[in-house]
Design a protein around this motif. Sequence first.
Motif, PDB file in Angstrom:
ATOM      1  N   GLU A   1       0.070  18.715  61.184  1.00 31.27           N
ATOM      2  CA  GLU A   1       1.197  19.520  60.694  1.00 31.27           C
ATOM      3  C   GLU A   1       0.955  20.061  59.292  1.00 31.27           C
ATOM      4  N   TYR A   2      -0.034  19.500  58.584  1.00 31.17           N
ATOM      5  CA  TYR A   2      -0.330  20.047  57.257  1.00 31.17           C
ATOM      6  C   TYR A   2      -1.084  21.383  57.348  1.00 31.17           C
ATOM      7  N   LYS A   3      -1.614  21.684  58.541  1.00 30.54           N
ATOM      8  CA  LYS A   3      -2.308  22.969  58.732  1.00 30.54           C
ATOM      9  C   LYS A   3      -1.352  24.024  59.272  1.00 30.54           C
ATOM     10  N   GLU A   4      -0.503  23.572  60.209  1.00 31.90           N
ATOM     11  CA  GLU A   4       0.419  24.486  60.890  1.00 31.90           C
ATOM     12  C   GLU A   4       1.363  23.644  61.720  1.00 31.90           C
ATOM     13  N   THR A   5       2.559  24.186  61.942  1.00 27.08           N
ATOM     14  CA  THR A   5       3.487  23.493  62.828  1.00 27.08           C
ATOM     15  C   THR A   5       3.913  24.465  63.927  1.00 27.08           C
ATOM     16  N   ILE A   6       4.569  23.939  64.913  1.00 26.02           N
ATOM     17  CA  ILE A   6       5.067  24.815  65.973  1.00 26.02           C
ATOM     18  C   ILE A   6       6.077  25.801  65.383  1.00 26.02           C
ATOM     19  N   ARG A   7       6.851  25.329  64.410  1.00 27.62           N
ATOM     20  CA  ARG A   7       7.828  26.215  63.778  1.00 27.62           C
ATOM     21  C   ARG A   7       7.128  27.368  63.045  1.00 27.62           C
ATOM     22  N   THR A   8       6.192  27.040  62.166  1.00 26.58           N
ATOM     23  CA  THR A   8       5.552  28.103  61.374  1.00 26.58           C
ATOM     24  C   THR A   8       4.602  28.957  62.224  1.00 26.58           C
ATOM     25  N   GLY A   9       3.914  28.320  63.147  1.00 32.23           N
ATOM     26  CA  GLY A   9       2.971  29.066  63.986  1.00 32.23           C
ATOM     27  C   GLY A   9       3.672  30.088  64.873  1.00 32.23           C
ATOM     28  N   THR A  10       4.812  29.698  65.421  1.00 31.73           N
ATOM     29  CA  THR A  10       5.499  30.645  66.310  1.00 31.73           C
ATOM     30  C   THR A  10       6.203  31.744  65.506  1.00 31.73           C
ATOM     31  N   LEU A  11       6.578  31.416  64.267  1.00 29.02           N
ATOM     32  CA  LEU A  11       7.134  32.470  63.405  1.00 29.02           C
ATOM     33  C   LEU A  11       6.042  33.475  63.023  1.00 29.02           C
ATOM     34  N   ALA A  12       4.870  32.933  62.725  1.00 30.76           N
ATOM     35  CA  ALA A  12       3.734  33.800  62.410  1.00 30.76           C
ATOM     36  C   ALA A  12       3.427  34.692  63.609  1.00 30.76           C
ATOM     37  N   ALA A  13       3.584  34.131  64.812  1.00 26.77           N
ATOM     38  CA  ALA A  13       3.376  34.909  66.030  1.00 26.77           C
ATOM     39  C   ALA A  13       4.329  36.102  66.046  1.00 26.77           C
ATOM     40  N   LEU A  14       5.610  35.831  65.851  1.00 22.88           N
ATOM     41  CA  LEU A  14       6.590  36.929  65.858  1.00 22.88           C
ATOM     42  C   LEU A  14       6.230  37.975  64.816  1.00 22.88           C
ATOM     43  N   ARG A  15       5.805  37.518  63.641  1.00 20.33           N
ATOM     44  CA  ARG A  15       5.472  38.469  62.569  1.00 20.33           C
ATOM     45  C   ARG A  15       4.283  39.341  62.981  1.00 20.33           C
ATOM     46  N   GLY A  16       3.418  38.773  63.792  1.00 27.01           N
ATOM     47  CA  GLY A  16       2.253  39.541  64.234  1.00 27.01           C
ATOM     48  C   GLY A  16       2.473  40.307  65.531  1.00 27.01           C
ATOM     49  N   GLY A  17       3.679  40.206  66.102  1.00 26.93           N
ATOM     50  CA  GLY A  17       3.977  40.936  67.333  1.00 26.93           C
ATOM     51  C   GLY A  17       3.791  40.139  68.612  1.00 26.93           C
ATOM     52  N   PHE A  18       3.471  38.857  68.461  1.00 27.78           N
ATOM     53  CA  PHE A  18       3.280  38.011  69.648  1.00 27.78           C
ATOM     54  C   PHE A  18       4.571  37.273  69.992  1.00 27.78           C
ATOM     55  N   THR A  19       4.972  37.384  71.254  1.00 28.84           N
ATOM     56  CA  THR A  19       6.177  36.673  71.678  1.00 28.84           C
ATOM     57  C   THR A  19       5.826  35.501  72.593  1.00 28.84           C
TER      58      THR A  19
END
Lengths: 436, 302
Positions: free
Chosen positions: A79-97
């Motif tokens: 979780e210090y690298k990425e979490t499901i929360r931050t990773g999926t938000l990053a996805a939305l920001r990049g256009g991935f749903t």
Amino acid sequence: MLIKFYNANLLDPITKTKGLADIIIEDGVISKIKLKRKSTPIQTKGTGSKNMLEINAEGLYLFPGLIDMHTHLREPGYEYKETIRTGTLAALRGGFTSVCCMANTFPVNDNPEVTYYILAKAKEEGSCHVLPIGAITKGLKGEELSEMAMLREAGCVAFSDDGMPVMNSIIMKRALEYSKAIGAPIISHCEDINLSEDGVMNEGKLSFYLGLKGIPRASEEVMVARDILLSKYTKGHLHIAHVSTKGSVELIKFAKEQGIPITAETCPHYFTLTEEAVKDYNTNAKVNPPLRTEEDLETIKSALKEGIIDVIATDHAPHHIDEKKVPFQEALNGISGLETAFSLSLRLVHEGTLSLEELIEKFTVSPIKILKIRKEGIKEGAQADLILVDINKEWKVDKNKFVSLGKNTPFDLWTLKGKVLFTVKGKKFLDMRTEE
Amino acid sequence: MKDLIGIKELSRQDIEEILNTAKAFKEVLQRDIKKVPTLRGRTAINLFFEPSTRTRTSFELAEKRLSLDVLNFSVSTSSVVKGETLYDTLKTIESYNVDYIVIRHSSSGAAKFVAENTFASVINAGDGTNEHPTQALLDAFSILEIKGRLDGLKIAIVGDIIHSRVARSNLYLLSKFDTEIRFVGPPTLLPQEIPDNVKIFFDLQEGIEDVDVVMILRIQLERQKGAYIPSLKEYSHFWGLKKELLNYIKKDAVVMHPGPMNRGVEISTEVADSSQSLILRQVTNGIATRMAVIYMLNPKEV
């Protein structure tokens, strides 16, 4: 909540719809699509209401939400690298749903408990559709098959030991065989780790010049060839991850011509950067497989054009800054890719390699087919799952603005053309229209 | 110039300047009193992450001859693995306010990493398989002493090229002069893709024929395990430099070795101790060359 897009260029390869349209989303569901001949002035009734957004989409595109077949969400365990929360938000920001998250978590996603955990976490804290990928072998050790059928039942859409190749051919053979009963592909990280030894970049003149140990192209190609033959032998569906060399492309082309059931993906860095990017020992350009040469890059582009490579995936591999702020040899492999992948890929459209439609297919129709998942696309009555894109907007990548915890990108400060402005996934949406 | 990271970054003129300065320091070293007060009040630290006696001693002597205060900081790789990162070690050392950091590290690029993260002047004493610039400089200095020039020379570098930072630094240095460079050794120890200006020889006799300089590299005992060579015996038989082979090089040619030698493996005792051998001269010249490098760097330049 009401979201209205006016005068958008709708381009949806899933429903095969194309044209000027007004689209209304009501509480996360597409309630109306009005296709029209020419744009009409926006009616501004109801503006200012908290419960309604009216968006002038003139000159902008609406695509179905993108699907990333290759994401490392790092949770559980890192979780210090990425979490499901931050990773999926990053996805939305990049256009991935939708993102398919790789199994190399801690514990490894090699049993249904871990899959359930990921899915529960995704439901609770996630912003996009999370499709777990189960491990091929227990603990990614390459020795015994994981409980693939149970993992499938729990929600895994594919199987991969990504990061660790399955070195033992009989195990790979059995995995491909067994997968036929499950109807999910085996995604292979093709690398002969004996040939790679402790290599850290592409082998060639530059690796000698830098005094860095090289990873030969043959290290990837030997395994691509082996897995193609195993797929031919078993008739199991093989999907080759992150293709990086010309030789791999040639082998995949040969296999497809033979009717062997294989598919393949590459990542934006393999058609954007060459090994020159590590010349200054830039650890943010250290990936596995390593960045190759101009010849490989050009071949990968043609392979995308010719359909030899089916999918563009991010291989989003976020790391903590401490894991990259070390001498090159010691740095971990990976690029935080979700927030730049689509814009980097749009370069293929701007330079004329792919049509816009072909590009969107690589991110939608192809993953849907390979993973056999259901996506309705942009149509009335369907859950809203779409992105608004200005394909010409220029913007500057700023890693500090990444939502992902992983700031490890070789594209920091690059100016890219084409930006996701608005992402809708069900009732969730992310408005990026005011971002610089 | 703030740092010496590699020969790659130097111009021919930089190299000539260093070698000229080294010449002046060599004269100083032949005096009765060998110490100069030039850098009194400044501090150097020898930061060694790999065991080394020769290079560290040579640097330490060079530093002391320049009147520097000297600290030695040796870190075994294992304790680094346990905790502190290179960055943290570096920041700790920087907090001592040292002026010069001499670094040896097993990672290629480590010297550059250190230089980019500190105000001190950094001198690369060997980083992984990348570079060992002071070795190439002292080699060039030694050749110059005997030959009077580098231009026009034919040089054969023999042995474990792919794992050798000495070979790389020498290649980059000699490439800045009008030289013919040959790599000689078994294919498994030569680069997969050959640098443009290098000729490759698998056969030792052919490779050293008519050359002015033979540089022998140390063969690591563990190369057998990695299947690079079948055995040291076989290596020695085919690629070890023996007395008979000296007939093939030019009459006034010289033989060099960066040390430490495996006598009877890559070089025979007769060759090592012959009049054509520059090996001990290399050791002596190491001090003057390193003095020149330290003297010419400017820690205050940012």
